[in-house]
Motif scaffolding. Structure first.
Motif, PDB file in Angstrom:
ATOM      1  N   THR A 159       6.629  -1.899  -9.227  1.00 42.45           N
ATOM      2  CA  THR A 159       6.356  -3.276  -9.649  1.00 42.45           C
ATOM      3  C   THR A 159       7.093  -4.271  -8.752  1.00 42.45           C
ATOM      4  OG1 THR A 159       6.225  -2.443 -11.898  1.00 42.45           O
ATOM      5  CG2 THR A 159       6.345  -4.829 -11.643  1.00 42.45           C
ATOM      6  N   ALA A 160       8.367  -3.976  -8.484  1.00 38.90           N
ATOM      7  CA  ALA A 160       9.178  -4.894  -7.687  1.00 38.90           C
ATOM      8  C   ALA A 160       8.631  -5.026  -6.264  1.00 38.90           C
ATOM      9  CB  ALA A 160      10.628  -4.401  -7.655  1.00 38.90           C
ATOM     10  N   VAL A 161       8.313  -3.904  -5.658  1.00 32.87           N
ATOM     11  CA  VAL A 161       7.858  -3.918  -4.267  1.00 32.87           C
ATOM     12  C   VAL A 161       6.506  -4.625  -4.130  1.00 32.87           C
ATOM     13  CG1 VAL A 161       7.067  -2.465  -2.356  1.00 32.87           C
ATOM     14  CG2 VAL A 161       9.125  -1.846  -3.615  1.00 32.87           C
ATOM     15  N   THR A 162       5.570  -4.274  -5.013  1.00 32.65           N
ATOM     16  CA  THR A 162       4.239  -4.876  -4.883  1.00 32.65           C
ATOM     17  C   THR A 162       4.259  -6.357  -5.226  1.00 32.65           C
ATOM     18  OG1 THR A 162       3.722  -4.054  -7.100  1.00 32.65           O
ATOM     19  CG2 THR A 162       2.923  -2.759  -5.258  1.00 32.65           C
ATOM     20  N   ALA A 163       5.071  -6.733  -6.216  1.00 37.39           N
ATOM     21  CA  ALA A 163       5.129  -8.146  -6.596  1.00 37.39           C
ATOM     22  C   ALA A 163       5.769  -8.990  -5.500  1.00 37.39           C
ATOM     23  CB  ALA A 163       5.898  -8.308  -7.905  1.00 37.39           C
ATOM     24  N   ALA A 164       6.711  -8.392  -4.781  1.00 34.72           N
ATOM     25  CA  ALA A 164       7.415  -9.143  -3.727  1.00 34.72           C
ATOM     26  C   ALA A 164       6.511  -9.445  -2.545  1.00 34.72           C
ATOM     27  CB  ALA A 164       8.634  -8.350  -3.267  1.00 34.72           C
ATOM     28  N   HIS A 165       5.451  -8.650  -2.399  1.00 28.85           N
ATOM     29  CA  HIS A 165       4.578  -8.865  -1.241  1.00 28.85           C
ATOM     30  C   HIS A 165       3.132  -9.013  -1.693  1.00 28.85           C
ATOM     31  CE1 HIS A 165       7.981  -7.897   1.260  1.00 28.85           C
ATOM     32  NE2 HIS A 165       8.171  -6.825   0.520  1.00 28.85           N
ATOM     33  N   SER A 166       2.926  -9.824  -2.721  1.00 27.44           N
ATOM     34  CA  SER A 166       1.567  -9.973  -3.210  1.00 27.44           C
ATOM     35  C   SER A 166       0.806 -10.977  -2.351  1.00 27.44           C
ATOM     36  CB  SER A 166       1.587 -10.434  -4.671  1.00 27.44           C
ATOM     37  OG  SER A 166       2.142 -11.714  -4.745  1.00 27.44           O
ATOM     38  N   GLY A 167      -0.505 -10.908  -2.460  1.00 27.92           N
ATOM     39  CA  GLY A 167      -1.311 -11.905  -1.770  1.00 27.92           C
ATOM     40  C   GLY A 167      -2.120 -11.333  -0.627  1.00 27.92           C
ATOM     41  N   GLY A 168      -1.912 -10.068  -0.304  1.00 31.06           N
ATOM     42  CA  GLY A 168      -2.712  -9.445   0.743  1.00 31.06           C
ATOM     43  C   GLY A 168      -2.459 -10.056   2.104  1.00 31.06           C
ATOM     44  N   GLY A 169      -3.421  -9.891   3.001  1.00 30.01           N
ATOM     45  CA  GLY A 169      -3.335 -10.481   4.338  1.00 30.01           C
ATOM     46  C   GLY A 169      -2.085 -10.063   5.092  1.00 30.01           C
ATOM     47  N   ASP A 170      -1.348 -11.045   5.614  1.00 24.82           N
ATOM     48  CA  ASP A 170      -0.198 -10.716   6.448  1.00 24.82           C
ATOM     49  C   ASP A 170       0.947 -10.073   5.670  1.00 24.82           C
ATOM     50  OD1 ASP A 170       0.096 -13.010   5.073  1.00 24.82           O
ATOM     51  OD2 ASP A 170       0.845 -14.232   6.731  1.00 24.82           O
ATOM     52  N   GLN A 171       0.896 -10.174   4.332  1.00 28.05           N
ATOM     53  CA  GLN A 171       1.926  -9.511   3.528  1.00 28.05           C
ATOM     54  C   GLN A 171       1.776  -7.991   3.590  1.00 28.05           C
ATOM     55  OE1 GLN A 171       4.533 -10.655   1.536  1.00 28.05           O
ATOM     56  NE2 GLN A 171       4.186 -12.609   2.579  1.00 28.05           N
ATOM     57  N   ASP A 172       0.569  -7.539   3.900  1.00 27.92           N
ATOM     58  CA  ASP A 172       0.301  -6.105   3.863  1.00 27.92           C
ATOM     59  C   ASP A 172       1.145  -5.311   4.854  1.00 27.92           C
ATOM     60  OD1 ASP A 172      -1.395  -6.191   1.763  1.00 27.92           O
ATOM     61  OD2 ASP A 172      -3.258  -5.994   2.906  1.00 27.92           O
ATOM     62  N   ALA A 173       1.426  -5.911   6.030  1.00 27.13           N
ATOM     63  CA  ALA A 173       2.200  -5.195   7.046  1.00 27.13           C
ATOM     64  C   ALA A 173       3.609  -4.910   6.534  1.00 27.13           C
ATOM     65  CB  ALA A 173       2.243  -6.009   8.341  1.00 27.13           C
ATOM     66  N   VAL A 174       4.234  -5.921   5.928  1.00 30.19           N
ATOM     67  CA  VAL A 174       5.576  -5.733   5.375  1.00 30.19           C
ATOM     68  C   VAL A 174       5.526  -4.722   4.239  1.00 30.19           C
ATOM     69  CG1 VAL A 174       7.606  -6.962   4.510  1.00 30.19           C
ATOM     70  CG2 VAL A 174       5.837  -8.217   5.774  1.00 30.19           C
ATOM     71  N   LEU A 175       4.492  -4.869   3.428  1.00 33.88           N
ATOM     72  CA  LEU A 175       4.330  -3.990   2.272  1.00 33.88           C
ATOM     73  C   LEU A 175       4.204  -2.532   2.711  1.00 33.88           C
ATOM     74  CD1 LEU A 175       4.038  -3.937  -0.768  1.00 33.88           C
ATOM     75  CD2 LEU A 175       1.637  -4.542  -0.533  1.00 33.88           C
ATOM     76  N   TRP A 176       3.352  -2.305   3.702  1.00 33.70           N
ATOM     77  CA  TRP A 176       3.139  -0.925   4.168  1.00 33.70           C
ATOM     78  C   TRP A 176       4.429  -0.342   4.738  1.00 33.70           C
ATOM     79  CZ3 TRP A 176       0.923   3.297   3.407  1.00 33.70           C
ATOM     80  CH2 TRP A 176       0.821   4.302   4.377  1.00 33.70           C
ATOM     81  N   ALA A 177       5.157  -1.139   5.513  1.00 34.50           N
ATOM     82  CA  ALA A 177       6.424  -0.663   6.097  1.00 34.50           C
ATOM     83  C   ALA A 177       7.412  -0.317   4.976  1.00 34.50           C
ATOM     84  CB  ALA A 177       7.007  -1.729   7.017  1.00 34.50           C
ATOM     85  N   THR A 178       7.436  -1.161   3.947  1.00 35.97           N
ATOM     86  CA  THR A 178       8.360  -0.926   2.828  1.00 35.97           C
ATOM     87  C   THR A 178       7.979   0.336   2.059  1.00 35.97           C
ATOM     88  OG1 THR A 178       8.441  -3.328   2.642  1.00 35.97           O
ATOM     89  CG2 THR A 178       9.496  -2.068   0.885  1.00 35.97           C
ATOM     90  N   LEU A 179       6.683   0.498   1.793  1.00 34.50           N
ATOM     91  CA  LEU A 179       6.222   1.684   1.069  1.00 34.50           C
ATOM     92  C   LEU A 179       6.597   2.958   1.813  1.00 34.50           C
ATOM     93  CD1 LEU A 179       2.643   0.588  -0.135  1.00 34.50           C
ATOM     94  CD2 LEU A 179       4.748   0.689  -1.479  1.00 34.50           C
ATOM     95  N   ARG A 180       6.458   2.895   3.133  1.00 36.47           N
ATOM     96  CA  ARG A 180       6.785   4.056   3.955  1.00 36.47           C
ATOM     97  C   ARG A 180       8.279   4.371   3.873  1.00 36.47           C
ATOM     98  NH1 ARG A 180       3.812   4.409   9.769  1.00 36.47           N
ATOM     99  NH2 ARG A 180       2.240   5.798   8.945  1.00 36.47           N
ATOM    100  N   GLU A 181       9.059   3.310   4.017  1.00 38.88           N
ATOM    101  CA  GLU A 181      10.513   3.436   3.982  1.00 38.88           C
ATOM    102  C   GLU A 181      10.985   4.054   2.654  1.00 38.88           C
ATOM    103  OE1 GLU A 181      13.529  -0.107   4.221  1.00 38.88           O
ATOM    104  OE2 GLU A 181      12.052  -0.222   5.844  1.00 38.88           O
ATOM    105  N   LEU A 182      10.341   3.635   1.573  1.00 40.33           N
ATOM    106  CA  LEU A 182      10.766   4.070   0.236  1.00 40.33           C
ATOM    107  C   LEU A 182      10.136   5.406  -0.181  1.00 40.33           C
ATOM    108  CD1 LEU A 182      10.522   0.638  -1.619  1.00 40.33           C
ATOM    109  CD2 LEU A 182      12.617   1.845  -0.984  1.00 40.33           C
ATOM    110  N   GLY A 183       9.310   5.976   0.681  1.00 45.34           N
ATOM    111  CA  GLY A 183       8.671   7.241   0.326  1.00 45.34           C
ATOM    112  C   GLY A 183       7.537   7.094  -0.658  1.00 45.34           C
ATOM    113  N   LEU A 184       6.924   5.912  -0.697  1.00 42.24           N
ATOM    114  CA  LEU A 184       5.824   5.667  -1.641  1.00 42.24           C
ATOM    115  C   LEU A 184       4.455   5.726  -0.961  1.00 42.24           C
ATOM    116  CD1 LEU A 184       7.313   2.619  -3.611  1.00 42.24           C
ATOM    117  CD2 LEU A 184       7.259   5.007  -4.334  1.00 42.24           C
TER     118      LEU A 184
END
Lengths: 378, 341
Positions: free
Chosen positions: B23-48
């Protein structure tokens, strides 16, 4: 199937129970004790069938053993209920005593009342009707005018109840009446009573449905004497007692499976080439399956003692609307079929007559939508 | 608010810590578009990024429950990052093969005559391509540029190495992709419902909040109910995937039911949500269209709603089991009319 989707629930035991009910139904069917029909939980009264179910422990099954019940969970009751509904079995006789009277008595009844009535309910030997609506109080239940006046050894009830299903056959009626305050005091001063339907001063007259069937009644209470021990629960708490049990009434499988029999008819007709396969039937099968999951989830919540008013209201609006859609589809398809099917026609006739009631009984969909939006507000 | 009143997602099966993290990770980078790059990097880092994957592709060995939790959360955040396809479809196919797999954001693409062009999110690195060879289904895991080249030239480079794939895995992949979309649609429906309730409760017209008008109540109640129903159907399909994710006969009916309910429900939610939110909700600036747009796109990917209805009917006619409730009842006490127990 080793892992369970729902921790704490023995799904295997539920499946076994389902199998037992199916075997029972198949046996009854083969012995010709009933003909499957739509809306049988309201329209098909058979004391014999109810007693046969009671012998298996499937009437009042959630009641504790010390009161003659089987001590089963609400999830187990859910399974039994679904199976008798999809089979179109004649369960109207014990429906109200099993769904409402038993649980209400267990929760609010005095020890004496519980010892007297619960074992008879569980034995399928005591059937109930519910007296809530009145001529001037349709959806607005709290505006009841039926009055209960205290007397030496109890109460004297007078007033009129309408839409009491099965009152011409039942043994008792749970009556919501005003014990204090005035008409217009709304939720204050209402109480519940167990009234024997053969009591002096009771007159039951039929409210005949548009197809000529007789399920509903008007019950006139003309100074009916009710012993003090027949007050259900606490004086003045009637409204709270009634509403606390509503989620059970609203979310049950009877809110989406009343005409499920039509699915079996339509599938059979498509298989033998009498009807063409239409995607709409697939949509409705999918919706009924989803409602099954949703209704089960509500039963789980209620079984755990948690409130579920909003999802229960959702099950009822979605379920009863879907039932209407199913009747409509059956009507459209059979009208253009060139091959007659007497059984399907008969089922459709009953379903069409019962259809307007689906979205009315147990709280109209308009009332329920109000409850849903109220519950959703932040 | 909506989530707490809807049917169970099987959320009790997911560790609260993981749920909070998602919830925390997805909410912090909501809105799609350019947020997705940060989101994907974070998901990878966290093992998600590959929750259900084998360790070989950097996966965490989690179940469909955890994966569904993440996919729905991404959808609620209006992200179209195809994490579900990457993990549960493309990644899953590769896990069934005994080859080394590089961790990457993948999508799966069926390259057949009727195939639509692949939906290539800008961050997609690799594509797991399935196609029918003379010998049966074959698969290749290629860089996204190879697919772009294929779409341009019309043929595959001869350097692409195709491996045989079992027909069952190929069929299951279709069903799994369909289920991922159902979970996404539910997430979008929930986000839209939340916006609608918030708007109707606070926006005043004629001196009172919209939600006080019974006509508006009817719209809101019905769209919230459709959302809950879609969730119940999809949660049931996810539960089936958890316990029998590799059993086509069991999974297919449950997923078809979920796709029918999410598909039709999305139409009700999208129309009613825009009706309640009014003209402001049709603007680019307003968040609503991101959810309504996404739910209508997703419901027509990896299958479509009308086909789901047809499939449900075909399965019902064939006597398939959809759940413990059997709607196909014997109408007469004829033994030959009795179905499987």
């Amino acid at each position: 199937m080793t892992t369970t989707a729902h921790p704490g629930i023995d799904e295997r035991a539920l499946l076994e129970l389902r199998g037992e009910v199916r075997d029972f139904i198949a046996d009854q069917l083969s012995r010709g004790t009933f003909t499957p029909r739509p809306d049988a939980w309201l329209t098909a009264w058979s004391a014999d069938f109810s007693r046969a179910m009671a012998e298996r422990g499937w009437v009042g099954m959630t009641l504790p053993p010390e009161y003659g019940g089987a001590g089963r969970s609400f999830l187990e009751r859910f399974v039994v209920t679904e199976e008798v509904l999809v089979a179109g079995a004649p369960v109207a006789a014990h429906w109200v005593s099993d769904r409402q009277a038993g649980p209400s008595l267990l929760r609010f009844g005095s020890e004496e009342l519980k010892r007297e009535l619960l074992p008879r309910i569980a034995a399928g030997r005591c059937f109930f009707a519910i007296g809530m609506s009145e001529p001037d109080a349709g959806s607005d239940l709290a505006s009841v005018r039926t009055k209960a006046t205290a007397c030496d050894d109890g109460w004297v009830l007078s007033g009129t109840k309408v839409w009491t299903t099965g009152a011409h056959r039942a043994d008792h009626m749970i009556v919501l009446a005003r014990t204090s305050g005035r008409h217009g005091d709304r939720h204050q001063g209402l109480s519940q009573f167990i009234v024997a339907l053969d009591a002096l001063g009771i007159r039951v007259s039929p409210i005949v449905s548009m197809n000529g069937d007789h399920h509903f009644n008007e019950v006139l209470l003309d100074d009916v004497h009710v012993p003090s021990g027949r007050l259900l629960g606490t004086e003045g708490e009637g409204w709270r007692q009634v509403t606390s049990e509503l989620a059970f009434e609203r979310s049950g499988p009877e809110r989406f499976l009343s005409v499920a029999l039509l699915v079996s008819h339509l599938l059979a007709a498509v298989r033998r080439g009498a009807l063409s396969p239409t995607a709409e039937l697939g949509r409705l099968v999918a919706r009924l399956q989803a409602l099954h999951h949703m209704s089960f989830a509500v039963a789980r919540t209620l079984d755990a003692g948690s409130p579920a008013d909003v999802p229960a209201a959702m099950v009822k609006t979605l379920g009863t609307t879907t039932e209407g859609d199913l009747v409509e589809l059956a009507a459209l398809l059979t009208a253009c079929s060139t091959r007659h099917d007497d059984d399907l026609d008969a089922a459709l006739r009953i379903a069409t007559a019962q259809l307007p009631g689906f979205t009315l009984r147990g709280g109209t969909n308009e009332i329920l939508r109000g409850i849903i939006t109220k519950g959703l507000q932040p | 608010m909506i989530r707490s009143t809807s049917a169970s997602w099987g959320a009790e099966a997911v560790e609260p810590d993981l749920r909070d993290l998602i919830t925390a990770v997805t909410a912090a980078h909501s809105g799609g578009g350019d947020q997705d790059a940060v989101l994907w990097a974070t998901l990878r880092e966290l093992g998600l990024s590959d929750l259900t994957g084998s360790q070989a592709r950097g996966g965490s060995g989690a179940s469909w429950w955890e994966a569904a939790e993440l996919i729905a959360a991404l959808a609620r955040s209006a992200s179209e990052l195809p994490v579900g396809d990457s993990d549960l479809v493309a990644g899953w196919i590769l896990d069934t093969l005994s080859t080394d797999v590089v961790p990457a954001l993948r999508v799966c693409w069926w390259d057949d005559d009727s195939a639509r062009r692949p939906d290539l999110h800008p961050l997609v690195e690799r594509v797991t391509v399935l196609r029918e060879d003379t010998s049966g289904p074959v698969v290749a895991d290629v860089a996204v540029d190879e697919v772009r080249a294929r779409l341009g030239s019309g043929g595959w480079d001869s350097s692409v190495e195709w491996q045989p794939l079992s027909a069952e895995v190929a069929e299951l992949a279709v069903v799994r992709a369909a289920l991922v979309r159902a979970v996404q649609v539910v997430g979008a429906m929930e986000a839209a419902t939340e916006i609608v309730v918030e708007h109707a409760a606070t926006r005043e017209q004629f001196g009172r909040p919209l939600l006080r008008f019974q006509a508006v109540q009817a719209l809101v109640a019905d769209l919230a109910a459709e959302t809950a129903l879609a969730r119940a159907a999809t949660a049931a399909a996810v539960a089936v995937a958890v316990r029998a994710g590799d059993d086509l006969e069991v999974l297919q009916p449950a997923v078809a039911v979920a796709r029918s309910c999410t598909g039709h429900g999305a139409a009700v939610v999208a129309r009613s949500a825009h009706q309640v939110v009014g003209a402001i909700g049709t603007t680019q600036e307003h968040a609503l269209h991101r959810h309504t747009g996404a739910m209508l796109r997703w419901r027509s990917q990896a299958g479509d709603t009308h086909s789901a209805d047809q499939q449900v009917l075909a399965l019902a006619l064939a006597g398939a089991s959809f759940s413990d409730l059997d709607l196909d009842q014997p109408l007469k006490p004829d033994p030959s009319n009795r179905r499987k127990s």
